[in-house]
Every structure is written in structure tokens, then in C-alpha cells.
Design a protein around this motif. Structure first.
Motif, PDB file in Angstrom:
ATOM      1  N   GLU A 234       0.819  -1.209   0.000  1.00  0.00           N
ATOM      2  CA  GLU A 234       0.000   0.000   0.000  1.00  0.00           C
ATOM      3  C   GLU A 234       0.854   1.261   0.000  1.00  0.00           C
ATOM      4  OE1 GLU A 234      -2.726  -0.145   3.236  1.00  0.00           O
ATOM      5  OE2 GLU A 234      -3.724  -1.975   2.550  1.00  0.00           O
TER       6      GLU A 234
ATOM      7  N   THR B 188      -4.286   7.524   0.312  1.00  0.00           N
ATOM      8  CA  THR B 188      -5.504   6.715   0.308  1.00  0.00           C
ATOM      9  C   THR B 188      -6.462   7.270  -0.736  1.00  0.00           C
ATOM     10  OG1 THR B 188      -6.476   8.063   2.075  1.00  0.00           O
ATOM     11  CG2 THR B 188      -5.309   6.046   2.735  1.00  0.00           C
ATOM     12  N   GLY B 189      -7.377   6.417  -1.171  1.00  0.00           N
ATOM     13  CA  GLY B 189      -8.347   6.825  -2.161  1.00  0.00           C
ATOM     14  C   GLY B 189      -9.602   7.383  -1.527  1.00  0.00           C
TER      15      GLY B 189
ATOM     16  N   ASN C 176     -12.939   7.798   0.455  1.00  0.00           N
ATOM     17  CA  ASN C 176     -13.422   7.150   1.679  1.00  0.00           C
ATOM     18  C   ASN C 176     -12.330   6.372   2.402  1.00  0.00           C
ATOM     19  OD1 ASN C 176     -16.107   8.045   1.117  1.00  0.00           O
ATOM     20  ND2 ASN C 176     -16.365   6.305  -0.296  1.00  0.00           N
ATOM     21  N   GLY C 177     -11.080   6.806   2.201  1.00  0.00           N
ATOM     22  CA  GLY C 177      -9.974   6.167   2.909  1.00  0.00           C
ATOM     23  C   GLY C 177      -9.566   4.821   2.368  1.00  0.00           C
ATOM     24  N   ARG C 178     -10.016   4.473   1.163  1.00  0.00           N
ATOM     25  CA  ARG C 178      -9.666   3.180   0.576  1.00  0.00           C
ATOM     26  C   ARG C 178      -8.172   3.111   0.303  1.00  0.00           C
ATOM     27  NH1 ARG C 178      -8.736   1.200  -4.418  1.00  0.00           N
ATOM     28  NH2 ARG C 178      -9.096   3.245  -5.361  1.00  0.00           N
ATOM     29  N   PRO C 179      -7.506   2.015   0.709  1.00  0.00           N
ATOM     30  CA  PRO C 179      -6.065   1.886   0.452  1.00  0.00           C
ATOM     31  C   PRO C 179      -5.767   1.857  -1.047  1.00  0.00           C
ATOM     32  CG  PRO C 179      -6.800   0.275   2.079  1.00  0.00           C
ATOM     33  CD  PRO C 179      -8.035   0.881   1.493  1.00  0.00           C
ATOM     34  N   ILE C 180      -4.630   2.425  -1.408  1.00  0.00           N
ATOM     35  CA  ILE C 180      -4.175   2.422  -2.797  1.00  0.00           C
ATOM     36  C   ILE C 180      -2.854   1.664  -2.847  1.00  0.00           C
ATOM     37  CG2 ILE C 180      -3.419   3.829  -4.748  1.00  0.00           C
ATOM     38  CD1 ILE C 180      -5.198   6.052  -3.750  1.00  0.00           C
ATOM     39  N   THR C 181      -2.774   0.653  -3.689  1.00  0.00           N
ATOM     40  CA  THR C 181      -1.565  -0.147  -3.800  1.00  0.00           C
ATOM     41  C   THR C 181      -0.611   0.450  -4.832  1.00  0.00           C
ATOM     42  OG1 THR C 181      -2.438  -1.587  -5.537  1.00  0.00           O
ATOM     43  CG2 THR C 181      -2.910  -2.208  -3.233  1.00  0.00           C
TER      44      THR C 181
ATOM     45  N   ASP D 294      -2.175  -0.058  -8.211  1.00  0.00           N
ATOM     46  CA  ASP D 294      -3.188   0.961  -8.503  1.00  0.00           C
ATOM     47  C   ASP D 294      -2.525   2.249  -8.987  1.00  0.00           C
ATOM     48  OD1 ASP D 294      -5.279  -0.703  -7.647  1.00  0.00           O
ATOM     49  OD2 ASP D 294      -5.123   0.005  -5.571  1.00  0.00           O
TER      50      ASP D 294
END
Length: 259
Positions: free
Chosen positions: A40, A44-45, A47-52, A55
Motif C-alpha cells: 500500500e 488513500t483513495g 473514503n480512505g480506501r487503500p491504494i496499492t 493501482d
């Protein structure tokens, strides 16, 4: 008072740069799909979504393609992935953005088992470079590599330089279980061994998308129009530089550090 004529001095003629034609590019992206591409990023994306890393690489490639086609719509792109060795994802070179999006969706993560052989990638590139040359185009390979402890291997004749190689290296900070400096050195060796025109290599261990995007923007430069990387002093910082005695190693240094 009369003027003095300096007969020994000569006025240098103004410098002029003659216009030269450059070839349209066929760009082959090779994305490292080892499990380390799932590390990661610090960003973050929504809503706080993790970005690898993967990605971020996909987004940076699309940024590159849109920008490159804005400069010249005649450039074309194809895609490969690197596991233990390289394999095709989309073999046909195209300037179709939708085709690029579909190819990026087709990338699949695999376990490399600690091996990264670039020989097949170079064979693919050499074969495609000959086809590109027959159409008055040139081939460039952009390798996006993510492994912090696996040094890439290759076997390739030093006399065969048919394409340009650029590398973007995303890695972890140095530690007991990884050796990004040795990996970086191996990537530099590979680049210098195969590249036809000036190839660029960039690295970062900071895990920031903006650094990756900046590097991809720097790679927009056409191989036939480049200065050597040591003279590529961009982007220039707008802030006051810290004295060298007080500064720590920056994010843009060529030597891999803990950054």
C-alpha cells in the motif's frame, strides 16, 4: 578621445540549433506484477480506501498516455507484465486509450518465487523494435519495478542496442530483509547494457503517488530529444535550498536511500 579597435578579438556567431526530425514512438510498458506490487502507498483513495503500488502504476500509465497523445496522437502503446519473466498482456501497439484501459485491467498479480529475468523482455523488445524501425518509428520500453530484495537478471549481447529503456523503481526502505540499493544497481546495469538512446531511471521508497506521477511526467521526454540524466535538473524547487552541510539525502537522489 578616440576609440581603440581590438583587432585581436572576434565576435562568436550566434548559436543556432538546426531542426531535426524525430520518430513517432512505440512504447511498451512492462509492469512488475510480483506480490510486492500490492504494497500500500501512503496515500488513500476515496473514503480512505487503500491504494496499492499497482493501482498507482495504472493511474500513472494512463496519465502518461493521455499526455503523450496530447503532444502527438501518432504515438502507440502496448503492454507486458513481469513475473518470473516477461509475458504479453496486449501485443498490438495502439493509440486507443480504451484499449490501454482494458490492458491495464488485464494485469494479474503472480508470485515470482524470488526470480526476475529480463531476458525475455529484451527479446520481445528487440523483435518489436525491428518492426517499428521498418515503419520509421522507434521503440521504448518503460519498466515499472517493485521488488525490494530481488535483483533482476538478464542475458543479452552488449552489441545489440535496438530500443530505449526507462525504469521507474518503487521500493521499501532499506532493512534486514531487503536490499534496494543492490536492486537499483542491477537495474542501472541492465539499462546501460541495452538502451539505444539516453534512458532514464528513477526510484523512490517514500510510497507517495505524487512522486510516481512526477517521474512519469518526466518520462514524457522523447528519447531522441533528451539530455543526459545527470543534466536533467527538473523539477527545480521553488523553495530556498538548505545548505549542503545541513541537508539530508533528498527524494530525487540517484542513490537509493531510506527515503
Amino acid at each position: 578621445m578616440e576609440g581603440v579597435e581590438c583587432s585581436g578579438s572576434a565576435v562568436a556567431p550566434p548559436y543556432t540549433l538546426k531542426p531535426t526530425k524525430y520518430n513517432n514512438e512505440d512504447v511498451l510498458f512492462c509492469v512488475d506484477v510480483d506480490t510486492e506490487c500490492l504494497v500500500e502507498m501512503k496515500n488513500t483513495g476515496p473514503n480512505g480506501r487503500p491504494i496499492t503500488r499497482l493501482d498507482s502504476i495504472k493511474q500513472s500509465i494512463l496519465l502518461f498516455i493521455h499526455s503523450k497523445l496530447t503532444i502527438n496522437p501518432n504515438h502507440r502503446f502496448a503492454f507486458a507484465q513481469l513475473g518470473k519473466s516477461a509475458s504479453w498482456v496486449r501485443k498490438e501497439f495502439s493509440n486507443d486509450v480504451d484499449a490501454a484501459v482494458a490492458a491495464l485491467r488485464g494485469l494479474s498479480v503472480v508470485s515470482s518465487g524470488g526470480h526476475a529475468d529480463l531476458s525475455q523482455l529484451f527479446r520481445i523488445a528487440a523483435h518489436e523494435a525491428k518492426k517499428s524501425r521498418s515503419q520509421n518509428r522507434i521503440l521504448r520500453v518503460i519498466l515499472l519495478y517493485c521488488r525490494s530484495s530481488v535483483q533482476p537478471q538478464f542475458q543479452w549481447p552488449v552489441v545489440q542496442k535496438l530500443f530505449t529503456l526507462d525504469v521507474v523503481y518503487l521500493h521499501d526502505k532499506p532493512g534486514p530483509e531487503n536490499c534496494p540499493q543492490k536492486v537499483y544497481d542491477a537495474l542501472v546495469e541492465a539499462l546501460e547494457h541495452v538502451t539505444e538512446y539516453e534512458g532514464y531511471i528513477f526510484e523512490t521508497g517514500q510510497g507517495l503517488q505524487r512522486i510516481l506521477f512526477r517521474y512519469m511526467c518526466m518520462l514524457l521526454s522523447h528519447p531522441q530529444q533528451r539530455c543526459i540524466q545527470d543534466d536533467f535538473d527538473l523539477p527545480i524547487s521553488l523553495t530556498k535550498k538548505v545548505p549542503a552541510t545541513d541537508s539530508s539525502q533528498g527524494e530525487d537522489t540517484i542513490t537509493v536511500s531510506s527515503n
